[in-house]
Design a protein around this motif. Structure first.
Motif, PDB file in Angstrom:
ATOM      1  N   GLY A   1      46.068  44.321  25.256  1.00 16.59           N
ATOM      2  CA  GLY A   1      44.882  44.877  25.885  1.00 16.59           C
ATOM      3  C   GLY A   1      44.806  46.367  25.626  1.00 16.59           C
ATOM      4  O   GLY A   1      45.815  47.078  25.715  1.00 16.59           O
TER       5      GLY A   1
ATOM      6  N   SER B   1      41.353  42.220  26.681  1.00 18.14           N
ATOM      7  CA  SER B   1      42.036  40.963  27.006  1.00 18.14           C
ATOM      8  C   SER B   1      41.104  39.778  26.823  1.00 18.14           C
ATOM      9  O   SER B   1      41.514  38.704  26.378  1.00 18.14           O
ATOM     10  CB  SER B   1      42.546  41.010  28.451  1.00 18.14           C
TER      11      SER B   1
ATOM     12  N   THR C   1      48.751  41.785  28.770  1.00 15.89           N
ATOM     13  CA  THR C   1      47.450  41.661  29.418  1.00 15.89           C
ATOM     14  C   THR C   1      47.601  41.893  30.918  1.00 15.89           C
ATOM     15  O   THR C   1      48.626  42.398  31.374  1.00 15.89           O
ATOM     16  CB  THR C   1      46.852  40.267  29.114  1.00 15.89           C
TER      17      THR C   1
END
Length: 255
Positions: free
Chosen positions: A39, A68, A86
């Protein structure tokens, strides 16, 4: 003669050790193919953790940055990545897709209140974002978990309509857009993820506020069970269990 035999023996032992090390991670070429799906908010702690892992094990990895939500379809299809960094609920989504071996918690993300360095307008609480005439930047709830949390809290406090007027068209998809708008003076204050704000401390100030959100958002490192390199994945998860929380805390990912 004895000296030659010793030298040959030493070379054989050294070669065997090299073979064992390489064997543990299959072949040299495979190591460079291990990919972390990360992410975008976690870039700096992820890069540091990856560098530390390489220094300790010699294993190099590639890293792919994105939202994400952008990585998730590839994870669900079992078609990309070996490790997924994430935040919740994406760890749960990965488990539901039967794509996870396990995941390791390493920190928290939370919205924080930010102003220009020095806080020239003396903004002390989130309710101040409803102040008439203030120029506010917020994450777009259509794309951002942070935006959803902020919108829900402001609605609960009864300040959403006034804050929204102050935002006008400054609902941003990326936290860097929020930070830049405040830095250059286009906006007076805003909300963004804690860890991202931490990377802008040269230009922004984080105003301490209590945690009032219903959700608790953890940061997790997920092992992907379709990886061709399960030994490396598990070793990285064990490394993250030892070092991950400290690294992510250093970059502001704390509750």
């Amino acid at each position: 003669m004895k000296k030659s035999a010793l030298m040959v023996g030493g070379l054989v032992i050294a070669a065997a050790l090299v073979f064992v090390i390489v064997k543990a991670y299959r072949v040299d070429e495979s190591v460079t193919q291990v990919t972390i799906l990360c992410g975008g908010s976690f870039r700096y702690p992820a890069e540091k953790l990856m560098k530390m892992f390489k220094e300790e094990t010699g294993v190099d990895m590639k890293i792919s940055f994105g939202g994400s939500e952008d990585h998730l379809p590839h994870v669900k299809a079992h078609e990309a990545g070996d490790i997924y960094i994430t935040h919740s609920p994406y760890m749960e989504y990965t488990e539901e897709a039967q794509a996870a071996t396990r995941w390791v918690p390493v920190g928290y993300v939370r919205p924080v209140l930010v102003t220009k360095k020095g806080n020239p307008l003396d903004i002390q609480k989130v309710e101040d974002l409803a102040r008439s005439g203030l120029k506010v930047a917020l994450p777009d709830s259509n794309y951002s978990t942070c935006g959803e949390m902020v919108e829900n809290l402001f609605k609960k406090k009864g300040i959403w309509d006034d804050v929204k007027k102050n935002v006008d068209n400054a609902f941003f998809r990326s936290h860097s857009q929020t930070a830049t708008a405040i830095k250059v003076g286009n906006r007076d204050a805003g909300m963004m993820w804690n860890g991202v704000a931490h990377t802008w401390l040269d230009a922004l100030e984080i105003v301490p506020t209590p945690y009032e959100y219903e959700q608790v958002i953890e940061v997790g490192i997920v092992g992907l069970n379709y990886s061709a390199y399960p030994e490396i994945v598990e070793d990285f998860l064990k490394f993250a269990e030892e070092k991950g929380a400290e690294v992510f805390s250093d970059f502001g990912f704390t509750k």
